[in-house]
Design a protein around this motif. Sequence first.
Motif, PDB file in Angstrom:
ATOM      1  N   ALA A  34       0.826  -1.205   0.000  1.00  0.00           N
ATOM      2  CA  ALA A  34       0.000   0.000   0.000  1.00  0.00           C
ATOM      3  C   ALA A  34       0.858   1.251   0.000  1.00  0.00           C
ATOM      4  O   ALA A  34       2.037   1.216   0.356  1.00  0.00           O
ATOM      5  CB  ALA A  34      -0.919   0.010   1.213  1.00  0.00           C
ATOM      6  N   PHE A  36       0.557   5.217   1.513  1.00  0.00           N
ATOM      7  CA  PHE A  36      -0.110   6.173   2.375  1.00  0.00           C
ATOM      8  C   PHE A  36       0.616   7.507   2.235  1.00  0.00           C
ATOM      9  O   PHE A  36       1.751   7.564   1.767  1.00  0.00           O
ATOM     10  CB  PHE A  36      -0.077   5.721   3.842  1.00  0.00           C
ATOM     11  CG  PHE A  36      -0.908   4.517   4.125  1.00  0.00           C
ATOM     12  CD1 PHE A  36      -0.427   3.239   3.877  1.00  0.00           C
ATOM     13  CD2 PHE A  36      -2.190   4.636   4.647  1.00  0.00           C
ATOM     14  CE1 PHE A  36      -1.199   2.114   4.131  1.00  0.00           C
ATOM     15  CE2 PHE A  36      -2.966   3.524   4.912  1.00  0.00           C
ATOM     16  CZ  PHE A  36      -2.472   2.256   4.652  1.00  0.00           C
ATOM     17  N   PHE A  46      -4.755   6.993   3.569  1.00  0.00           N
ATOM     18  CA  PHE A  46      -4.652   5.913   2.584  1.00  0.00           C
ATOM     19  C   PHE A  46      -4.665   6.492   1.173  1.00  0.00           C
ATOM     20  O   PHE A  46      -5.462   7.383   0.866  1.00  0.00           O
ATOM     21  CB  PHE A  46      -5.824   4.950   2.763  1.00  0.00           C
ATOM     22  CG  PHE A  46      -5.953   3.932   1.667  1.00  0.00           C
ATOM     23  CD1 PHE A  46      -6.889   4.087   0.659  1.00  0.00           C
ATOM     24  CD2 PHE A  46      -5.128   2.814   1.651  1.00  0.00           C
ATOM     25  CE1 PHE A  46      -7.014   3.146  -0.345  1.00  0.00           C
ATOM     26  CE2 PHE A  46      -5.241   1.870   0.642  1.00  0.00           C
ATOM     27  CZ  PHE A  46      -6.190   2.031  -0.349  1.00  0.00           C
ATOM     28  N   ALA A  49      -3.776   0.550  -2.538  1.00  0.00           N
ATOM     29  CA  ALA A  49      -3.298  -0.747  -2.071  1.00  0.00           C
ATOM     30  C   ALA A  49      -3.545  -1.794  -3.140  1.00  0.00           C
ATOM     31  O   ALA A  49      -4.442  -1.656  -3.976  1.00  0.00           O
ATOM     32  CB  ALA A  49      -3.999  -1.144  -0.771  1.00  0.00           C
ATOM     33  N   MET A 107      -7.145  -0.271   4.146  1.00  0.00           N
ATOM     34  CA  MET A 107      -7.003   1.183   4.240  1.00  0.00           C
ATOM     35  C   MET A 107      -6.486   1.639   5.601  1.00  0.00           C
ATOM     36  O   MET A 107      -6.328   2.834   5.827  1.00  0.00           O
ATOM     37  CB  MET A 107      -8.349   1.844   3.946  1.00  0.00           C
ATOM     38  CG  MET A 107      -8.868   1.565   2.543  1.00  0.00           C
ATOM     39  SD  MET A 107     -10.518   2.194   2.239  1.00  0.00           S
ATOM     40  CE  MET A 107     -10.293   3.936   2.460  1.00  0.00           C
ATOM     41  N   ASP A 108      -6.197   0.701   6.482  1.00  0.00           N
ATOM     42  CA  ASP A 108      -5.771   1.005   7.845  1.00  0.00           C
ATOM     43  C   ASP A 108      -4.260   0.798   7.965  1.00  0.00           C
ATOM     44  O   ASP A 108      -3.777  -0.337   7.941  1.00  0.00           O
ATOM     45  CB  ASP A 108      -6.509   0.112   8.837  1.00  0.00           C
ATOM     46  CG  ASP A 108      -6.186   0.466  10.280  1.00  0.00           C
ATOM     47  OD1 ASP A 108      -6.879  -0.077  11.169  1.00  0.00           O
ATOM     48  OD2 ASP A 108      -5.263   1.256  10.531  1.00  0.00           O
ATOM     49  N   PHE A 109      -3.511   1.870   8.118  1.00  0.00           N
ATOM     50  CA  PHE A 109      -2.048   1.791   8.185  1.00  0.00           C
ATOM     51  C   PHE A 109      -1.586   0.899   9.334  1.00  0.00           C
ATOM     52  O   PHE A 109      -0.573   0.203   9.208  1.00  0.00           O
ATOM     53  CB  PHE A 109      -1.472   3.196   8.346  1.00  0.00           C
ATOM     54  CG  PHE A 109       0.027   3.240   8.394  1.00  0.00           C
ATOM     55  CD1 PHE A 109       0.698   3.388   9.600  1.00  0.00           C
ATOM     56  CD2 PHE A 109       0.777   3.122   7.235  1.00  0.00           C
ATOM     57  CE1 PHE A 109       2.086   3.430   9.652  1.00  0.00           C
ATOM     58  CE2 PHE A 109       2.172   3.156   7.270  1.00  0.00           C
ATOM     59  CZ  PHE A 109       2.824   3.309   8.484  1.00  0.00           C
TER      60      PHE A 109
END
Length: 125
Positions: A34, A36, A46, A49, A107-109
């Motif tokens: 991904a 970011f 985000f 990814a 989408m979650d780092f």
Amino acid sequence: VQLQASGGGLVQAGGSLRLSCVVSGGTFRTYTMAWFRQTPGKEREFVAAIKSTSSNPRHADSVQGRFTMSRDNAKNTVYLQMNSLKPEDTAVYYCAAGSRLISSSMMDFEMYDFSGQGTQVTVSS
């Protein structure tokens, strides 16, 4: 596992840049990868990814149609082609790698296992 992002720089609005992220160590072909980005005082956002077995990346609404993420498993590298850049795209861009992600967590780092130092992208108006 180390991630090295490169390709950032200063560009005028409407221009293009191509970011690269090379992964060393680990098993690249198994990682969801991904991009970011983050600006001072803001949370990491985000951008895009791509799953380990997919050729269909997911892009944030803010970059959809302008940015394209891709991966080359033979080169342990992911790319982010950025076209029609806007001043609001200015940020430090980070790549991240993870092996336990599902679609809802991409989408979650915080769900990624590894990330690199980032590369600065500055878009002038």
